[in-house]
Write a protein that holds these residues in place. Structure first.
Motif, PDB file in Angstrom:
ATOM      1  N   PHE A   1       0.823  -1.208   0.000  1.00  0.00           N
ATOM      2  CA  PHE A   1       0.000   0.000   0.000  1.00  0.00           C
ATOM      3  C   PHE A   1       0.858   1.259   0.000  1.00  0.00           C
ATOM      4  CE2 PHE A   1      -2.244  -3.400   2.046  1.00  0.00           C
ATOM      5  CZ  PHE A   1      -3.424  -3.408   1.346  1.00  0.00           C
TER       6      PHE A   1
ATOM      7  N   HIS B   1      -9.174   4.463   0.594  1.00  0.00           N
ATOM      8  CA  HIS B   1      -8.296   4.334  -0.579  1.00  0.00           C
ATOM      9  C   HIS B   1      -8.981   3.698  -1.785  1.00  0.00           C
ATOM     10  CE1 HIS B   1      -7.631   0.408   1.337  1.00  0.00           C
ATOM     11  NE2 HIS B   1      -7.154  -0.045   0.185  1.00  0.00           N
ATOM     12  N   LEU B   2      -9.819   2.693  -1.525  1.00  0.00           N
ATOM     13  CA  LEU B   2     -10.405   1.987  -2.667  1.00  0.00           C
ATOM     14  C   LEU B   2     -11.411   2.876  -3.414  1.00  0.00           C
ATOM     15  CD1 LEU B   2     -10.210  -0.728  -4.014  1.00  0.00           C
ATOM     16  CD2 LEU B   2     -12.205  -1.453  -2.749  1.00  0.00           C
TER      17      LEU B   2
ATOM     18  N   LEU C   1      -9.453   5.539  -5.271  1.00  0.00           N
ATOM     19  CA  LEU C   1      -8.727   5.032  -6.440  1.00  0.00           C
ATOM     20  C   LEU C   1      -9.672   4.705  -7.592  1.00  0.00           C
ATOM     21  CD1 LEU C   1      -5.922   2.786  -4.916  1.00  0.00           C
ATOM     22  CD2 LEU C   1      -5.655   4.911  -6.171  1.00  0.00           C
ATOM     23  N   LYS C   2     -10.863   4.207  -7.242  1.00  0.00           N
ATOM     24  CA  LYS C   2     -11.836   3.901  -8.294  1.00  0.00           C
ATOM     25  C   LYS C   2     -12.209   5.170  -9.046  1.00  0.00           C
ATOM     26  CE  LYS C   2     -14.024  -0.299  -6.590  1.00  0.00           C
ATOM     27  NZ  LYS C   2     -15.070  -0.778  -5.679  1.00  0.00           N
TER      28      LYS C   2
END
Lengths: 262, 461
Positions: free
Chosen positions: B84, B445-446, B449-450
């Motif tokens: 990460f 974060h996910l 980031l998407k």
């Protein structure tokens, strides 16, 4: 070009570390040329490049490195490695070099290299007699590939790897030094994932031989087309171009291409 | 030291009576920390020239402990594990530990700068004084030698990316009586080494990751350690099920488990591994998991259990020789460490450019892109629930692609910018985050980031 930003599976399951063999040949004077990293294919170790190409590349002013994938050559054994681990090895070694590397991948090592290109922005890349897998490659060599499906090693007989110009003793000695890739990685040659698009948009050259008895001519062309070009072909040579009697021709062509690309 | 090219010839423009040297085709990057380095690399990869101004004499920004603005202390380790933390296209050596030390992070950044040949583009020892808009969405950047010596120079750039970091300007809360307190009071930024704590009676204020680290070191070194926290938190261990805990967490994300289920599993796991922290005198968390910035510290609980850390509530006021807490208790520390965090500061930018509000909060789409200024971006202004480097990498990839698209397909670029502007106030966290002075740039974060992935795909020529 598609970009893979979200990689939760890779983050959750990082590839375990492994001791990797890296052999190096440094040019006498620093010419500012990029380092060249040679990646051997399945069953091959760094030694296939140290025979001729590594020194020759250094003589032409490129810092030259040859690595062995895990489980190959003098790298640590890795019977359970998969294609992702091999690609990880390539990216790890490339990122450890002093500057952006040119990666030259051979055989199934070219596929590992192609996977690594989506995880490392190479300066340039050469795919040498690339084995990108698929049923076609297997049907071309059914007697070699069928046992591999059930966990046996991919047999690489001398007659398939070298042209007739290599003296028989030498060819047999080479063939005896061959190891094997993991069973899982061998199976992934058949139904593994396609490599993602490269990052950093590196120039890519595909090199092969129409007389390669492992990779068909049209398979080489298909790989070249995928990366937007035509392959550079060396008739009369076997699959292991770097060990063949006329080993100078392809490596000189590759280094000329690199000189021109820079 | 010579200055960036372009100022040897005659000036092509003037601003307030001073010459402006044109750096056409070049983007200005402010700061050579991790965010600035990856911005340079990604802009160059898309074909832009870059000039980077760095006030210090080395790269690494906050991670370079030699820098006077570095918040790093001797024992600093990563809080997010390697997958990460590393740049997505430049892996850290796989034989490094799961959570590398700050010296390794600096070595990694140094190597990144060398590997991608970034150093020749960095003007070390130069600080940015002003960044002002010029015609055609271009920018005049005025610089001088760090410390205010020498003359100022102004260069005109096609775009500017601000990567000056947000962990260097200490945030000091005001307490009644603090000025009469006889003991020593320092901010965590002045904490460098555990020797500062040895044999002292230490009060650590703040239960962020830094506060917890310092409390642990005080438990090991100091004569006495009180740890003051405002509320009950979830103290996540750094390892769970024999693996780095954040990797376990992302397994749940990989399996696409919904937030509620992830909170349920996460809290159950914490209860069975970390246990009930109210036994040690800590307040129970007043919120669900993922609703505050994650704290990853395995040792804090260990030392609580050994009585080496005494948890105490919030500070009410300071007396001459003691500190009075919210519950009426009085304690007598001789060293108070304020681990109360940092505030983002953009001293060289007119606050209007980033639409900064009264609380110092800029209004940026994706925490990076200001309204009305398509050629300006802020990199790394994020407080993620994972490592920062991959997020900044993709931020700067998106910025570089958008800049390129402005040249190749202006119409498409304009519509993308319009869409971005409509997202200026959008938040990128999964759970609703509890209020704190930094909560506004907290992200998951996910989810984040998407959104970046979508933007990068759309910015394809």
């Amino acid at each position: 070009m598609t970009v893979s930003v979200v990689r939760t599976k890779e983050w959750a399951f990082p590839v375990p570390p492994a001791k990797r063999e890296v052999v190096k040949a440094t040019p006498e004077v620093d010419t500012g040329k990029p380092p060249v990293l040679f990646v051997p294919g399945f069953g091959h170790g760094a030694w296939v490049f140290t025979e001729h190409w590594l020194e020759h590349t250094a003589d032409r002013g490129f810092p030259a490195y040859a690595m062995s994938l895990r489980g190959h050559g003098n790298s640590a054994p890795a019977p359970k490695a998969d294609m992702r681990a091999y690609a990880h090895d390539v990216a790890q070694v490339a990122a450890s070099l002093p500057s952006r590397a040119v990666i030259v991948g051979h055989g199934a090592g070219a596929l590992a290299t192609a996977h690594a290109l989506s995880r490392y922005p190479a300066k340039a890349c050469v795919l040498l007699a690339p084995v990108f897998g698929g049923i076609g490659t297997a049907l071309r060599n059914p007697f070699l590939c069928l046992p591999a499906l059930f966990g046996a090693g991919l047999r690489l007989p001398a007659g398939q790897l070298f042209s007739r110009e290599v003296p028989q003793n030498t060819a047999r000695a080479y063939a005896r030094r061959m190891g094997r890739a993991s069973g899982k990685a061998q199976r992934q040659l058949l139904w593994g994932r396609d490599p993602e698009d490269p990052v950093g948009d590196p120039p890519i050259l595909v090199v092969g031989s129409p007389d390669d008895r492992i990779v068909a001519d049209n398979a080489v062309r298909r790989v070249a087309r995928r990366y937007g070009g035509a392959p550079l072909l060396f008739p009369g040579m076997g699959h292991d171009l770097m060990l063949d009697a006329r080993w100078r021709e392809p490596i000189d062509a590759i280094l000329d291409w690199l000189d021109k690309a820079n | 030291m010579s200055y960036a090219g372009g100022d040897s010839g005659p000036a092509t423009a003037w601003r307030n009576g001073s010459p402006v040297y044109d750096r056409e085709g070049t983007v200005c990057v402010i700061g050579a920390g991790p965010s600035g380095l990856t911005a340079m690399k990604n802009l160059r990869e898309e074909g832009f020239g870059v000039d980077c101004y760095e006030r210090e004499t080395g790269v690494g920004g906050a991670w370079n402990w030699r820098h006077d603005r570095s918040p790093v202390y001797a024992s600093t380790h990563l809080i997010s594990s390697k997958p990460f933390t590393q740049f997505p296209d430049f892996p850290m050596p796989d034989d490094w530990p799961d959570y590398p030390k700050h010296t390794q992070v600096l070595a990694y950044l140094d190597h990144y700068a060398d590997h991608f040949g970034l150093r020749p583009h960095i003007w070390f020892g130069s600080e940015v004084v002003r960044v002002e808009p010029a015609e055609n969405d271009r920018w005049d950047v005025t610089t001088r030698s760090t410390g205010g010596y020498g003359t100022e120079r102004t260069h005109r750039y096609d775009a500017v990316i601000v990567a000056n970091g947000h962990n260097w300007s200490p945030k000091l809360p005001e307490f009644e009586g603090l000025d009469t307190f006889k003991g020593e009071v320092i901010h965590a930024s002045a904490y460098k080494d555990a020797a500062q704590l040895r044999n002292r009676k230490v009060l650590v204020i703040g239960a962020g990751n830094t506060g917890c680290d310092i409390a642990v070191e005080a438990a090991q070194q100091a004569a006495k350690c009180w740890h003051s926290s405002r509320r009950g938190y979830w103290y996540a261990p750094k390892f769970a099920l024999g693996r780095p805990a954040d990797q376990v967490n992302d397994l749940m994300l990989h399996l696409k488990l919904p937030l509620k289920l992830r909170q349920f599993i996460g809290q159950k796991t914490m209860k069975s591994t970390v246990g009930d922290l109210t036994r040690f005198g800590l307040p129970a968390p007043d919120h669900k998991l993922y609703e505050t910035h994650p704290i990853a510290n395995s040792q804090l609980v260990y030392y609580l259990g050994h009585g080496d850390i005494t948890p105490v509530p919030d500070v009410k006021l300071f007396h001459r020789n003691s500190v009075e807490l919210k519950d009426g208790q009085e304690i007598e520390p001789d060293l108070v460490v304020m681990a109360t965090g940092y505030q983002p500061v953009f001293e060289f930018l007119d606050p209007n450019l980033l639409a900064v509000d009264a609380n110092g909060r800029p209004r940026l789409a994706l925490h990076a892109f200001p309204k009305r200024f398509p050629t300006l971006a802020v990199a790394g202004l994020l407080q993620p629930d994972s490592g920062l480097f991959p997020l900044v990498h993709w931020q700067t990839v998106a910025f570089a692609r958008l800049l390129k698209l402005r040249d190749s397909a202006p119409g498409k670029a304009a519509s993308l910018y319009r869409k971005l502007e409509s997202e200026v106030d959008k938040s990128w966290t999964d759970a609703k985050v509890k209020d704190s002075s930094r909560h506004w740039f907290e992200i998951s974060h996910l989810t984040y980031l998407k959104a970046l992935e979508r933007l990068i795909q759309e910015a394809r020529p």
